[in-house]
Design an enzyme around this catalytic site. Structure first.
Site: not given
Length: 632
Positions: A2, A52-53, A55, A286, A360
């Protein structure tokens, strides 16, 4: 994942309508960090804003959150992966909860344990906690600096924010010391930013700010090495079990989780372990059309052998350069690492399918993965050479012409580690910066950044010293900066299972002989990955995110670069004739100046966006690009 902003007011007062509107605008400019919800808390002393995201506990995880009859108020950016275990422990001690969120676990634990809470959190975080009863503000940042945390003193009080753009005013000034370091490191080393009055909270630290008292900072974590000696089979078992547990905990989510997948061992190992807990995991890659600059084929082979879905995207030079202003805007500070561009695009593709991705980052710093870490072994012969002889060899190296075989070897072998190694990137030497920068200050030479870190680690093995320097500079200044900003640009949460406190406890005990041996890096990690990741990945040369700027600056991007140099209003800061010479040399094939040119060009683009105000911010926040998604 967030974003927040907070203001500890200089005066005891409520904000009036215009002041509150300005504060809300500061919060909404980071809407990309949290498009799902917003919230505010204000009293006479403080105001907190949140984006807020969602999750964890999607329905009930609203912030700012309060605890203990409204005594404590908190905003928090990040994820705590051991929140279920901490919650259970607190419940046994009589603590009660009204949500299932990790956020409430933090604030409840703080009510119980105070600042000792921060060292028990296993995850990534930056947070503010307001103790209304004591009128005291607390803040903390995770041990590696995965989540950003900025602050700024102003006439209104002290501002705190997840992104620097929330703190900007029209009067922001460039910090020339930070700028000088940028041209060495390709990023601005923490805790500085490119702006004079805005700084970062240090990783692994917390602060206490009482009314009328200066902000007091303390470290709850500093990376240390504690070498142990075990058989290879014991190291392999410890690494496998700890990483497996870390990935399992990083998979905790109430929304879909995917993973980035390159051609390297780190992301491949993460995907292989994640598949154990989520067999349908989607992966994302990508690459570029230019030969030799794409890992898509290797990623596809890895995905096929691991039996996971893979989505890939080819980036053209035209859209690469077209997205640069947007990318620099999201970054806040100039960053000359070209890998941030493919990271932006792979995050965009991942967001179409998931809300959380694993990656990673951190494996190289913890397990000794950079080829430069092999240098102390190659230079060991110089340890037996007497000092007078070394001085003579240094003088010989100094008079040898550039390009002569052996010159670099002699220079490196006769130069102490702390003078030659400042981290994984070194762009301009001091003599070059003196010619390039109009505000060069001799006292601000690059070693002023790394010298304190070398003092802390001077008795360790040279490879451990290099790892430590990278953890304190490169990791948080470049790797984690672009990881956070490029994923949050698309409202995508990135999680990094290698940068876990329990994984670090194992990694810090591994002897150098188990990391750099048999002509490879990350030796014992490769051994631990054997049988888990496909064989074609195990000993493949490390590429990172290869970007064809060397080729493009001679061809597709030459006119763009030349125009940017001429149009940039940086004549008072840079000697443009020096930059034009760099470009001409590069285009004629006399020297590969691509990385130095890119460092200059990204600064110029940053200057156009944030100083010259040449771009419409509302347009930079929107992304309407058509996607060429390839489903493999």
């Amino acid at each position: 994942m967030c974003g927040f902003i907070g203001l500890l007011k200089a005066e005891t007062k409520w904000l009036d309508d215009s002041e509150r509107k300005e504060f809300e605008n500061r919060n909404n400019i980071i809407r990309h960090r949290g498009p799902d919800d917003e919230g505010y808390y204000e009293d006479e002393h403080i105001i907190l804003g949140f984006r807020r995201l969602s999750i964890i506990d999607v329905e009930c995880g609203h912030q700012p959150i309060t605890y203990d009859d409204d005594r404590y108020w908190m905003v928090f950016n990040g994820e705590i992966y051991n929140y279920l275990e901490l919650r259970e422990s607190l419940q046994k001690q009589g603590m009660t909860f009204s949500t299932d969120s990790d956020t409430e676990v933090i604030i409840a634990m703080f009510a119980k344990k105070g600042v000792d809470t921060f060292s028990e959190l296993r995850g990534m975080f930056s947070l503010l906690i307001w103790d209304k009863a004591e009128q005291c503000l607390y803040g903390a940042r995770d041990m590696f600096g995965i989540k950003p945390f900025f602050y700024k003193d102003s006439d209104e009080g002290i501002y705190f924010a997840s992104e620097k753009k929330s703190l900007f005013t029209e009067s922001e000034q460039i910090d020339h010391e930070a700028m000088q370091h940028y041209f060495t490191y390709q990023y601005v080393p923490e805790p500085m930013t490119i702006n004079k009055h805005i700084s970062k909270i240090e990783p692994g630290s917390y602060f206490i700010k009482e009314k009328g008292m200066p902000l007091a900072s303390y470290h709850y974590f500093q990376p240390e090495f504690n070498v142990k000696h075990y058989e290879d089979k014991d190291w392999i078992e410890r690494i496998q079990s700890t990483l497996d547990q870390s990935v399992a905990m990083h998979m905790r989510s109430d929304v879909p989780v995917g993973s980035f997948l390159s051609g390297g061992i780190d992301s491949s190992l993460i995907v292989a372990l994640a598949k154990r807990y989520h067999p349908e995991i989607k992966t994302f890659s990508v690459g570029f059309e230019q030969n030799g600059y794409s890992e898509i084929d290797v990623a596809k082979e890895t995905a096929d052998k691991l039996e996971v879905e893979n989505y890939s995207y080819i980036i053209s030079p035209e859209e690469f350069v077209a997205k640069l202003p947007k990318i620099i805007w999201y970054l806040d500070d100039p960053l000359a690492d070209p890998a941030c561009v493919p990271l932006y695009f792979v995050a965009r593709e991942a967001k179409k399918h998931v809300k959380v991705v694993l990656s990673g980052e951190g494996a190289d710093e913890l397990f000794g993965g950079y080829n430069i870490y092999r240098e102390p072994e190659s230079l060991r012969i110089f340890e037996s050479i007497p000092t007078p002889a070394k001085d003579l060899l240094a003088r010989v190296a100094d008079v040898l012409p550039e390009g002569v075989k052996g010159k670099s070897f002699l220079e490196r072998g006769t130069t102490p580690l702390r003078q030659r190694y400042i981290g994984n990137a070194k762009m301009f030497e001091e003599a070059e910066k003196q010619k390039l920068l109009k505000n060069y200050v001799e006292e601000n030479y690059y070693q002023t950044v790394t010298a304190p870190f070398y003092d802390q680690i001077e008795h360790e093995h040279p490879v451990h010293q290099m790892q430590y320097i990278d953890m304190q500079t490169w990791l948080r200044g470049d790797i984690l900066l672009k990881a956070d900003k490029m994923t949050m640009a698309h409202s995508l949460e990135l999680r990094v299972p290698f940068l876990d406190k329990e994984v670090f406890k194992v990694a810090r005990e591994i002897p150098v002989s188990k990391k750099i041996t048999n002509g490879t890096t990350k030796h014992i990690l490769r051994e631990a990955a054997s049988g888990i990741v496909p064989d074609h990945v195990l000993n493949r040369k490390k590429l990172g995110f290869p970007v064809p700027i060397r080729h493009w600056l001679k061809n597709e991007l030459y006119e763009w670069a030349k125009n940017l140099i001429h149009e940039s209003a940086t004549d008072h800061l840079l000697e443009k004739h020096v930059i034009i010479d760099f470009l001409d040399e590069h285009c004629k094939g006399k020297k590969d100046n691509s990385r130095k040119l890119w460092t200059v060009l990204m600064f110029m683009l940053w200057h156009q966006i944030y100083i010259e105000k040449m771009y419409d911010i509302s347009e930079l926040q929107e992304d309407n690009t058509e996607s060429k998604l390839v489903h493999i």
